[in-house]
Write a protein that holds these residues in place. Structure first.
Motif, PDB file in Angstrom:
ATOM      1  N   MET A   1       0.855  -1.197   0.000  1.00  0.00           N
ATOM      2  CA  MET A   1       0.000   0.000   0.000  1.00  0.00           C
ATOM      3  C   MET A   1       0.891   1.247   0.000  1.00  0.00           C
ATOM      4  O   MET A   1       1.838   1.342   0.769  1.00  0.00           O
ATOM      5  N   ALA A   2       0.557   2.216  -0.897  1.00  0.00           N
ATOM      6  CA  ALA A   2       1.359   3.431  -0.996  1.00  0.00           C
ATOM      7  C   ALA A   2       1.206   4.267   0.268  1.00  0.00           C
ATOM      8  O   ALA A   2       0.139   4.303   0.894  1.00  0.00           O
ATOM      9  N   GLU A   3       2.281   4.942   0.613  1.00  0.00           N
ATOM     10  CA  GLU A   3       2.269   5.804   1.796  1.00  0.00           C
ATOM     11  C   GLU A   3       1.353   7.001   1.568  1.00  0.00           C
ATOM     12  O   GLU A   3       1.341   7.607   0.491  1.00  0.00           O
ATOM     13  N   ASP A   4       0.565   7.342   2.581  1.00  0.00           N
ATOM     14  CA  ASP A   4      -0.318   8.512   2.512  1.00  0.00           C
ATOM     15  C   ASP A   4       0.492   9.739   2.911  1.00  0.00           C
ATOM     16  O   ASP A   4       0.720   9.996   4.090  1.00  0.00           O
ATOM     17  N   GLN A   5       0.933  10.514   1.907  1.00  0.00           N
ATOM     18  CA  GLN A   5       1.821  11.636   2.169  1.00  0.00           C
ATOM     19  C   GLN A   5       1.116  12.805   2.846  1.00  0.00           C
ATOM     20  O   GLN A   5       1.770  13.650   3.451  1.00  0.00           O
ATOM     21  N   HIS A   6      -0.198  12.869   2.722  1.00  0.00           N
ATOM     22  CA  HIS A   6      -0.915  14.050   3.215  1.00  0.00           C
ATOM     23  C   HIS A   6      -1.817  13.768   4.405  1.00  0.00           C
ATOM     24  O   HIS A   6      -2.426  14.694   4.948  1.00  0.00           O
ATOM     25  N   GLY A   7      -1.923  12.512   4.820  1.00  0.00           N
ATOM     26  CA  GLY A   7      -2.872  12.160   5.874  1.00  0.00           C
ATOM     27  C   GLY A   7      -2.652  12.909   7.168  1.00  0.00           C
ATOM     28  O   GLY A   7      -3.600  13.443   7.769  1.00  0.00           O
ATOM     29  N   GLY A   8      -1.415  12.989   7.631  1.00  0.00           N
ATOM     30  CA  GLY A   8      -1.127  13.679   8.889  1.00  0.00           C
ATOM     31  C   GLY A   8      -1.440  15.155   8.816  1.00  0.00           C
ATOM     32  O   GLY A   8      -2.019  15.737   9.752  1.00  0.00           O
ATOM     33  N   LEU A   9      -1.065  15.794   7.697  1.00  0.00           N
ATOM     34  CA  LEU A   9      -1.335  17.230   7.536  1.00  0.00           C
ATOM     35  C   LEU A   9      -2.840  17.486   7.477  1.00  0.00           C
ATOM     36  O   LEU A   9      -3.345  18.428   8.114  1.00  0.00           O
ATOM     37  N   ILE A  10      -3.570  16.662   6.755  1.00  0.00           N
ATOM     38  CA  ILE A  10      -5.020  16.838   6.653  1.00  0.00           C
ATOM     39  C   ILE A  10      -5.684  16.664   8.014  1.00  0.00           C
ATOM     40  O   ILE A  10      -6.563  17.450   8.404  1.00  0.00           O
ATOM     41  N   ASP A  11      -5.271  15.660   8.760  1.00  0.00           N
ATOM     42  CA  ASP A  11      -5.845  15.456  10.099  1.00  0.00           C
ATOM     43  C   ASP A  11      -5.579  16.656  11.001  1.00  0.00           C
ATOM     44  O   ASP A  11      -6.454  17.083  11.771  1.00  0.00           O
ATOM     45  N   ASP A  12      -4.376  17.212  10.905  1.00  0.00           N
ATOM     46  CA  ASP A  12      -4.031  18.379  11.721  1.00  0.00           C
ATOM     47  C   ASP A  12      -4.879  19.584  11.334  1.00  0.00           C
ATOM     48  O   ASP A  12      -5.420  20.281  12.208  1.00  0.00           O
ATOM     49  N   LEU A  13      -5.024  19.824  10.037  1.00  0.00           N
ATOM     50  CA  LEU A  13      -5.809  20.968   9.576  1.00  0.00           C
ATOM     51  C   LEU A  13      -7.289  20.812   9.941  1.00  0.00           C
ATOM     52  O   LEU A  13      -7.959  21.800  10.264  1.00  0.00           O
ATOM     53  N   ALA A  14      -7.787  19.577   9.899  1.00  0.00           N
ATOM     54  CA  ALA A  14      -9.205  19.338  10.202  1.00  0.00           C
ATOM     55  C   ALA A  14      -9.526  19.626  11.659  1.00  0.00           C
ATOM     56  O   ALA A  14     -10.687  19.906  11.994  1.00  0.00           O
ATOM     57  N   ARG A  15      -8.541  19.555  12.527  1.00  0.00           N
ATOM     58  CA  ARG A  15      -8.781  19.837  13.946  1.00  0.00           C
ATOM     59  C   ARG A  15      -8.785  21.337  14.234  1.00  0.00           C
ATOM     60  O   ARG A  15      -9.234  21.766  15.295  1.00  0.00           O
ATOM     61  N   ARG A  16      -8.266  22.123  13.298  1.00  0.00           N
ATOM     62  CA  ARG A  16      -8.229  23.577  13.497  1.00  0.00           C
ATOM     63  C   ARG A  16      -9.506  24.219  12.961  1.00  0.00           C
ATOM     64  O   ARG A  16     -10.342  23.583  12.338  1.00  0.00           O
ATOM     65  N   SER A  17      -9.617  25.520  13.196  1.00  0.00           N
ATOM     66  CA  SER A  17     -10.678  26.314  12.581  1.00  0.00           C
ATOM     67  C   SER A  17     -10.023  27.466  11.834  1.00  0.00           C
ATOM     68  O   SER A  17      -8.916  27.882  12.168  1.00  0.00           O
ATOM     69  N   ARG A  35     -11.030  18.096  -1.159  1.00  0.00           N
ATOM     70  CA  ARG A  35     -12.109  17.166  -0.835  1.00  0.00           C
ATOM     71  C   ARG A  35     -11.768  16.332   0.403  1.00  0.00           C
ATOM     72  O   ARG A  35     -12.614  16.106   1.266  1.00  0.00           O
ATOM     73  N   ARG A  36     -10.518  15.870   0.474  1.00  0.00           N
ATOM     74  CA  ARG A  36     -10.109  15.084   1.632  1.00  0.00           C
ATOM     75  C   ARG A  36     -10.172  15.920   2.908  1.00  0.00           C
ATOM     76  O   ARG A  36     -10.615  15.437   3.957  1.00  0.00           O
ATOM     77  N   LEU A  37      -9.746  17.171   2.808  1.00  0.00           N
ATOM     78  CA  LEU A  37      -9.769  18.035   3.983  1.00  0.00           C
ATOM     79  C   LEU A  37     -11.203  18.328   4.409  1.00  0.00           C
ATOM     80  O   LEU A  37     -11.527  18.324   5.607  1.00  0.00           O
ATOM     81  N   LEU A  38     -12.087  18.570   3.460  1.00  0.00           N
ATOM     82  CA  LEU A  38     -13.489  18.829   3.790  1.00  0.00           C
ATOM     83  C   LEU A  38     -14.121  17.601   4.456  1.00  0.00           C
ATOM     84  O   LEU A  38     -14.863  17.729   5.433  1.00  0.00           O
ATOM     85  N   ALA A  39     -13.812  16.412   3.925  1.00  0.00           N
ATOM     86  CA  ALA A  39     -14.346  15.183   4.526  1.00  0.00           C
ATOM     87  C   ALA A  39     -13.807  14.982   5.939  1.00  0.00           C
ATOM     88  O   ALA A  39     -14.546  14.589   6.855  1.00  0.00           O
ATOM     89  N   ALA A  40     -12.517  15.278   6.132  1.00  0.00           N
ATOM     90  CA  ALA A  40     -11.914  15.132   7.459  1.00  0.00           C
ATOM     91  C   ALA A  40     -12.510  16.135   8.443  1.00  0.00           C
ATOM     92  O   ALA A  40     -12.705  15.824   9.627  1.00  0.00           O
ATOM     93  N   ALA A  41     -12.798  17.343   7.971  1.00  0.00           N
ATOM     94  CA  ALA A  41     -13.410  18.346   8.839  1.00  0.00           C
ATOM     95  C   ALA A  41     -14.795  17.884   9.300  1.00  0.00           C
ATOM     96  O   ALA A  41     -15.151  18.022  10.478  1.00  0.00           O
ATOM     97  N   LEU A  42     -15.570  17.332   8.371  1.00  0.00           N
ATOM     98  CA  LEU A  42     -16.883  16.805   8.747  1.00  0.00           C
ATOM     99  C   LEU A  42     -16.749  15.698   9.777  1.00  0.00           C
ATOM    100  O   LEU A  42     -17.505  15.638  10.748  1.00  0.00           O
ATOM    101  N   GLU A  43     -15.765  14.810   9.567  1.00  0.00           N
ATOM    102  CA  GLU A  43     -15.561  13.697  10.493  1.00  0.00           C
ATOM    103  C   GLU A  43     -15.171  14.194  11.884  1.00  0.00           C
ATOM    104  O   GLU A  43     -15.490  13.564  12.899  1.00  0.00           O
TER     105      GLU A  43
END
Length: 295
Positions: A1-17, A35-43
């Motif tokens: 499975m390919a490494e998720d290069q943006h997962g950590g950054l997206i999770d961090d941004l989703a916790r902010r406002s 789209r990934r960031l918007l989905a993470a924010a909703l989650e």
């Protein structure tokens, strides 16, 4: 499975406002990241909004416009192509229209700010030269993002990233392009642009007779109205917002606008494109040349 290069950054941004602005050249995955960031924010239990300022390869709304879409649920995220508010720029490139592009983006960011927890701003792929740097600088000035994410291959964003870090207080995060992102061919981009216009001019189309006094910029006295035939216009509602697109038609001395958004229009903003409603191909126009016959 390919490494998720943006997962950590997206999770961090989703916790902010706040406002997150995405910058990068064409085909760097800005829209997919958004789209990934918007989905993470909703989650994360946040409400969000998407401001699509890529006036060429649009995700929300038609080409030549900056679009706003509210994302307060998974259903709204799935319908991201539908614009809840539009601002007309009038071209598929910001060249010569930096002011219009910046003002349109800032107006929609301001509308979203305070209404939701996270605003994600997707920008054009123009990142080099004077136009690219001027555009991004003034978007920073007026949109005041809290975070900028620069998606880059190699060091292509170094000049812009350095400039933004030097002149603004926003956090600027540089991230590599996801290797799964494949560059689109010019033909793919042309086809997607045409599909965007085709959707914007879906039936039922109507022809509305218009007076020469309803335009911005104002038409000069004595203008041959036939010079406006085929020109793209934005339909304005009289409160500063765009209802949709239209194309001007001049026939036997009568000027009409062809559109499916005629109800409620109060004025027409002239764009800088000629649009063929059969092929949905565009040709760039210079308003100054159209109205005054000058280069």
């Amino acid at each position: 499975m390919a490494e998720d290069q943006h997962g950590g950054l997206i999770d961090d941004l989703a916790r902010r406002s706040g406002v997150v602005m995405l910058v990068g050249a064409p085909d760097t995955g800005k829209s997919s990241f958004a789209r990934r960031l918007l989905a993470a924010a909703l989650e994360a239990g946040k409400t969000a909004a998407y401001v699509d300022a890529d006036v060429d390869q649009t995700t929300t709304g038609p080409p030549t416009c900056v679009g706003l879409h509210w994302v307060r649920s998974g259903e709204e995220l799935a319908a991201i192509q539908a614009a809840d508010a539009l601002q007309f720029v009038g071209s598929t490139t910001p060249e010569g229209l930096v002011l219009q592009q910046v003002v349109a983006t800032a107006a929609l960011v301001d509308r979203a700010r305070g209404e939701v927890d996270v605003v994600v701003v997707d920008t054009t792929g123009v990142v080099s030269g004077v136009t690219g740097q001027t555009l991004k600088y003034h978007k920073m000035e007026l949109c005041r993002p809290d975070v900028v994410v620069g998606l880059e291959r190699g060091a292509e964003l170094e000049p812009i990233v350095g400039m933004l870090r030097r002149f603004f207080t926003a956090d600027v995060e540089a991230a590599p392009v996801d290797p799964e992102v494949k560059p689109a061919s010019p033909e793919d981009r042309r086809r997607r642009r045409a599909d965007g216009f085709r959707a914007a001019f879906g039936p039922p189309l109507q022809r509305w007779r218009v007076r020469p006094t309803v335009f911005a910029p104002t038409l000069p006295p004595g203008l041959d109205l036939g010079r406006l035939d085929g020109m793209l216009v934005g339909l304005q509602d009289g409160t500063g917002w765009c209802l949709g697109l239209g194309v001007l038609e001049h026939d036997d001395g009568v000027l009409r606008v062809i559109t499916n958004q005629g109800e409620g229009m109060r004025g027409l903003r002239l764009g800088s494109l000629h649009l063929d409603l059969e092929t949905f191909e565009t040709r760039r126009m210079r308003l100054r040349e159209v109205m005054f016959g000058l280069d």
